[in-house]
Design a protein around this motif. Structure first.
Motif, PDB file in Angstrom:
ATOM      1  N   THR A 248      11.445  23.329  32.355  1.00 20.09           N
ATOM      2  CA  THR A 248      11.063  23.639  33.737  1.00 20.09           C
ATOM      3  C   THR A 248      11.320  22.495  34.702  1.00 20.09           C
ATOM      4  O   THR A 248      11.021  22.614  35.891  1.00 20.09           O
ATOM      5  CB  THR A 248       9.567  24.008  33.797  1.00 20.09           C
ATOM      6  OG1 THR A 248       8.780  22.925  33.284  1.00 20.09           O
ATOM      7  CG2 THR A 248       9.297  25.266  32.982  1.00 20.09           C
ATOM      8  N   ASP A 249      11.875  21.389  34.228  1.00 17.31           N
ATOM      9  CA  ASP A 249      12.171  20.241  35.089  1.00 17.31           C
ATOM     10  C   ASP A 249      13.523  19.658  34.710  1.00 17.31           C
ATOM     11  O   ASP A 249      14.068  19.950  33.638  1.00 17.31           O
ATOM     12  CB  ASP A 249      11.097  19.154  34.939  1.00 17.31           C
ATOM     13  CG  ASP A 249       9.746  19.602  35.445  1.00 17.31           C
ATOM     14  OD1 ASP A 249       9.623  19.850  36.655  1.00 17.31           O
ATOM     15  OD2 ASP A 249       8.819  19.705  34.613  1.00 17.31           O
ATOM     16  N   ARG A 250      14.048  18.816  35.584  1.00 21.49           N
ATOM     17  CA  ARG A 250      15.288  18.089  35.275  1.00 21.49           C
ATOM     18  C   ARG A 250      14.990  16.904  34.365  1.00 21.49           C
ATOM     19  O   ARG A 250      13.935  16.277  34.469  1.00 21.49           O
ATOM     20  CB  ARG A 250      15.953  17.577  36.560  1.00 21.49           C
ATOM     21  CG  ARG A 250      16.497  18.643  37.474  1.00 21.49           C
ATOM     22  CD  ARG A 250      17.305  18.002  38.601  1.00 21.49           C
ATOM     23  NE  ARG A 250      16.518  17.019  39.327  1.00 21.49           N
ATOM     24  CZ  ARG A 250      15.779  17.296  40.389  1.00 21.49           C
ATOM     25  NH1 ARG A 250      15.700  18.541  40.827  1.00 21.49           N
ATOM     26  NH2 ARG A 250      15.090  16.345  41.000  1.00 21.49           N
ATOM     27  N   SER A 251      15.955  16.572  33.509  1.00 21.73           N
ATOM     28  CA  SER A 251      15.869  15.369  32.678  1.00 21.73           C
ATOM     29  C   SER A 251      17.245  14.774  32.529  1.00 21.73           C
ATOM     30  O   SER A 251      18.252  15.498  32.485  1.00 21.73           O
ATOM     31  CB  SER A 251      15.327  15.691  31.273  1.00 21.73           C
ATOM     32  OG  SER A 251      14.069  16.327  31.319  1.00 21.73           O
ATOM     33  N   TYR A 252      17.307  13.451  32.467  1.00 19.06           N
ATOM     34  CA  TYR A 252      18.553  12.782  32.091  1.00 19.06           C
ATOM     35  C   TYR A 252      18.233  11.643  31.135  1.00 19.06           C
ATOM     36  O   TYR A 252      17.136  11.079  31.161  1.00 19.06           O
ATOM     37  CB  TYR A 252      19.335  12.287  33.316  1.00 19.06           C
ATOM     38  CG  TYR A 252      18.767  11.052  33.994  1.00 19.06           C
ATOM     39  CD1 TYR A 252      19.110   9.766  33.563  1.00 19.06           C
ATOM     40  CD2 TYR A 252      17.898  11.161  35.078  1.00 19.06           C
ATOM     41  CE1 TYR A 252      18.591   8.634  34.186  1.00 19.06           C
ATOM     42  CE2 TYR A 252      17.392  10.044  35.702  1.00 19.06           C
ATOM     43  CZ  TYR A 252      17.742   8.777  35.259  1.00 19.06           C
ATOM     44  OH  TYR A 252      17.217   7.663  35.868  1.00 19.06           O
ATOM     45  N   TYR A 253      19.208  11.338  30.296  1.00 21.53           N
ATOM     46  CA  TYR A 253      19.083  10.276  29.300  1.00 21.53           C
ATOM     47  C   TYR A 253      20.337   9.409  29.365  1.00 21.53           C
ATOM     48  O   TYR A 253      21.456   9.930  29.440  1.00 21.53           O
ATOM     49  CB  TYR A 253      18.969  10.858  27.885  1.00 21.53           C
ATOM     50  CG  TYR A 253      17.808  11.796  27.670  1.00 21.53           C
ATOM     51  CD1 TYR A 253      16.654  11.377  27.025  1.00 21.53           C
ATOM     52  CD2 TYR A 253      17.876  13.130  28.100  1.00 21.53           C
ATOM     53  CE1 TYR A 253      15.586  12.249  26.808  1.00 21.53           C
ATOM     54  CE2 TYR A 253      16.816  14.002  27.898  1.00 21.53           C
ATOM     55  CZ  TYR A 253      15.675  13.556  27.263  1.00 21.53           C
ATOM     56  OH  TYR A 253      14.622  14.414  27.060  1.00 21.53           O
ATOM     57  N   ARG A 254      20.160   8.099  29.346  1.00 24.99           N
ATOM     58  CA  ARG A 254      21.283   7.167  29.279  1.00 24.99           C
ATOM     59  C   ARG A 254      20.838   5.969  28.444  1.00 24.99           C
ATOM     60  O   ARG A 254      19.628   5.817  28.153  1.00 24.99           O
ATOM     61  CB  ARG A 254      21.730   6.724  30.668  1.00 24.99           C
ATOM     62  CG  ARG A 254      20.693   5.944  31.459  1.00 24.99           C
ATOM     63  CD  ARG A 254      21.230   5.452  32.796  1.00 24.99           C
ATOM     64  NE  ARG A 254      20.294   4.559  33.476  1.00 24.99           N
ATOM     65  CZ  ARG A 254      20.182   3.264  33.255  1.00 24.99           C
ATOM     66  NH1 ARG A 254      20.949   2.673  32.329  1.00 24.99           N
ATOM     67  NH2 ARG A 254      19.318   2.527  33.907  1.00 24.99           N
ATOM     68  N   VAL A 255      21.784   5.137  28.033  1.00 22.28           N
ATOM     69  CA  VAL A 255      21.442   4.001  27.175  1.00 22.28           C
ATOM     70  C   VAL A 255      22.112   2.716  27.675  1.00 22.28           C
ATOM     71  O   VAL A 255      23.172   2.747  28.300  1.00 22.28           O
ATOM     72  CB  VAL A 255      21.836   4.242  25.701  1.00 22.28           C
ATOM     73  CG1 VAL A 255      21.071   5.423  25.122  1.00 22.28           C
ATOM     74  CG2 VAL A 255      23.331   4.442  25.543  1.00 22.28           C
ATOM     75  N   GLU A 256      21.434   1.599  27.398  1.00 23.34           N
ATOM     76  CA  GLU A 256      21.968   0.264  27.639  1.00 23.34           C
ATOM     77  C   GLU A 256      21.976  -0.493  26.314  1.00 23.34           C
ATOM     78  O   GLU A 256      21.018  -0.402  25.537  1.00 23.34           O
ATOM     79  CB  GLU A 256      21.122  -0.487  28.670  1.00 23.34           C
ATOM     80  CG  GLU A 256      21.116   0.174  30.043  1.00 23.34           C
ATOM     81  CD  GLU A 256      20.235  -0.555  31.049  1.00 23.34           C
ATOM     82  OE1 GLU A 256      19.593  -1.561  30.668  1.00 23.34           O
ATOM     83  OE2 GLU A 256      20.176  -0.109  32.217  1.00 23.34           O
ATOM     84  N   ILE A 257      23.056  -1.229  26.068  1.00 19.30           N
ATOM     85  CA  ILE A 257      23.251  -1.912  24.800  1.00 19.30           C
ATOM     86  C   ILE A 257      23.198  -3.428  25.033  1.00 19.30           C
ATOM     87  O   ILE A 257      23.943  -3.966  25.864  1.00 19.30           O
ATOM     88  CB  ILE A 257      24.610  -1.545  24.163  1.00 19.30           C
ATOM     89  CG1 ILE A 257      24.807  -0.026  24.149  1.00 19.30           C
ATOM     90  CG2 ILE A 257      24.713  -2.152  22.766  1.00 19.30           C
ATOM     91  CD1 ILE A 257      23.759   0.747  23.385  1.00 19.30           C
ATOM     92  N   GLU A 258      22.341  -4.105  24.287  1.00 21.15           N
ATOM     93  CA  GLU A 258      22.236  -5.561  24.362  1.00 21.15           C
ATOM     94  C   GLU A 258      22.517  -6.162  22.998  1.00 21.15           C
ATOM     95  O   GLU A 258      22.252  -5.553  21.959  1.00 21.15           O
ATOM     96  CB  GLU A 258      20.854  -5.974  24.858  1.00 21.15           C
ATOM     97  CG  GLU A 258      20.541  -5.488  26.268  1.00 21.15           C
ATOM     98  CD  GLU A 258      19.191  -5.966  26.757  1.00 21.15           C
ATOM     99  OE1 GLU A 258      18.496  -6.682  26.006  1.00 21.15           O
ATOM    100  OE2 GLU A 258      18.819  -5.630  27.897  1.00 21.15           O
TER     101      GLU A 258
END
Length: 369
Positions: A325-335
């Motif tokens: 029922t809502d928007r979602s986004y996923y992203r990643v950062e690599i260290e």
């Protein structure tokens, strides 16, 4: 107005028949007056030697009163048999800087002459010319001050100096959280050629010795090696950014069906069913053998998880249930540890421990917003 949740979306495009290409979207040659020791032959020759696939030499249009076609593009050195060269320039205006990008020559003078026009007039001109409008270094002394509704992509990693980009990433997250699907890229913004004598590299200023082609490197997953396909993939966000070309490329995938087959990648958008989704982070090529890289997962602008890749497979998985029922986004950062960039040795220290980052995977986004 809050963008609506979509009732239907086009089928996911799949990612089994594309090709990964690396390049740099932002650099300056001798046709920018604030550039030095940097003819196009030097830039292009360097890129050819290191196996880059594409480049965008984006000189300041204000330095030639908009006449980039008669300067940068008409330069006999603007040619390569192995590197795809985009037509473009850096729109240098009181409201900030924009990289204008195109697969073919276009009327840049029209953009330059309209640089102080209203945003809705610029939007019409952008569509009329068929160009790609990319917001440059949004947090900068020459920050991006145009509407983000104009932008096809955003530069969230400018030069090898990672810490100065953290506010730009926050601005990008703000746009994503607002409902915009905005593809992210990097750009070295290099102005100065590396010295011919390697012994002179260390004593030079930071900008002249630690930032050149590929700091950072943007990896594009395109349907083919043509320039139109690359620009389409950039706008879609089918891309990731590495601090240099010797570091690994990060890929973020998702399995929405529970079958063990990944059906989404960066830039894809789906309507969630309320079921668990398995995500996989992959590091491919380059990097330090046997190293464990830290993966920071960001969901909707907030930290979701911190994980470590397996040293052998260089992958890690996580699961979540995107809201129906809502928007979602996923992203990643690599260290992690920086891979050496022998041709630009001082870039490693400037990038600190930031190795790479991905574009998002989206759920419930309105693609028309």
């Amino acid at each position: 107005m809050i963008p609506p949740l979509p009732s239907t979306l086009p089928p996911l495009p799949g990612f089994n028949n594309g090709v990964w290409l690396k390049g740099d979207w932002h650099m300056h040659c001798r046709h920018s007056t604030d550039s030095s020791n940097n003819p196009q032959s030097r830039i292009i020759g360097f890129a050819e030697t290191l196996g880059f696939d594409y480049l965008a030499i984006t000189d300041h249009d204000v330095h030639v009163q908009g006449a980039v076609a008669q300067n940068t593009w008409a330069d006999p050195e603007y040619t390569s048999e192995s590197v795809l060269l985009f037509y473009g320039a850096e729109l240098t205006a009181p409201r900030g800087h924009v990289n204008i990008l195109s697969a073919e020559p276009y009327d840049h003078q029209a953009i330059f002459d309209a640089r102080n026009a209203r945003d809705w007039d610029l939007l019409k001109l952008k569509h009329d010319l068929g160009i790609h409008w990319s917001a440059n270094h949004p947090h900068h002394k020459n920050h991006y001050g145009f509407s983000f509704d104009l932008a096809d992509s955003i530069e969230i990693w400018n030069t090898s100096i990672w810490p100065k980009n953290i506010p730009s990433v926050r601005i990008w997250d703000d746009q994503l959280l607002s409902g915009r699907m905005l593809g992210a890229r990097g750009g070295s913004d290099s102005h100065h050629g590396m010295p011919d004598d390697p012994a002179l590299i260390v004593p030079l200023t930071i900008e002249r010795s630690g930032n050149y082609v590929g700091t950072p490197t943007t990896w594009i997953y395109a349907t083919d090696r043509g320039k139109p396909a690359i620009l389409t993939a950039l706008k879609q966000g089918r891309a990731s950014v590495s601090s240099n070309p010797y570091n690994p490329r990060v890929e973020l995938l998702a399995d929405t069906t529970g079958t063990g087959q990944f059906d989404m990648m960066m830039g894809d958008n789906a309507i969630p069913t309320g079921a668990h989704v398995t995500f996989e982070v992959r590091l491919l090529g380059g990097g330090i053998p046997g190293a464990n890289y830290q993966v920071r997962v960001i969901k909707n602008r907030s930290d979701f998880a911190t994980l470590l890749t397996d040293a052998t497979t260089r992958t890690v998985r996580f699961t979540d249930t995107p809201s129906p029922t809502d928007r979602s986004y996923y992203r990643v950062e690599i260290e992690g540890p920086q891979a050496p960039y022998p041709e630009v040795p001082n870039s490693m220290a400037l990038s600190q421990n930031m190795v790479a980052l991905s574009n998002p995977i989206y759920f419930n986004y309105d693609p028309e917003f």
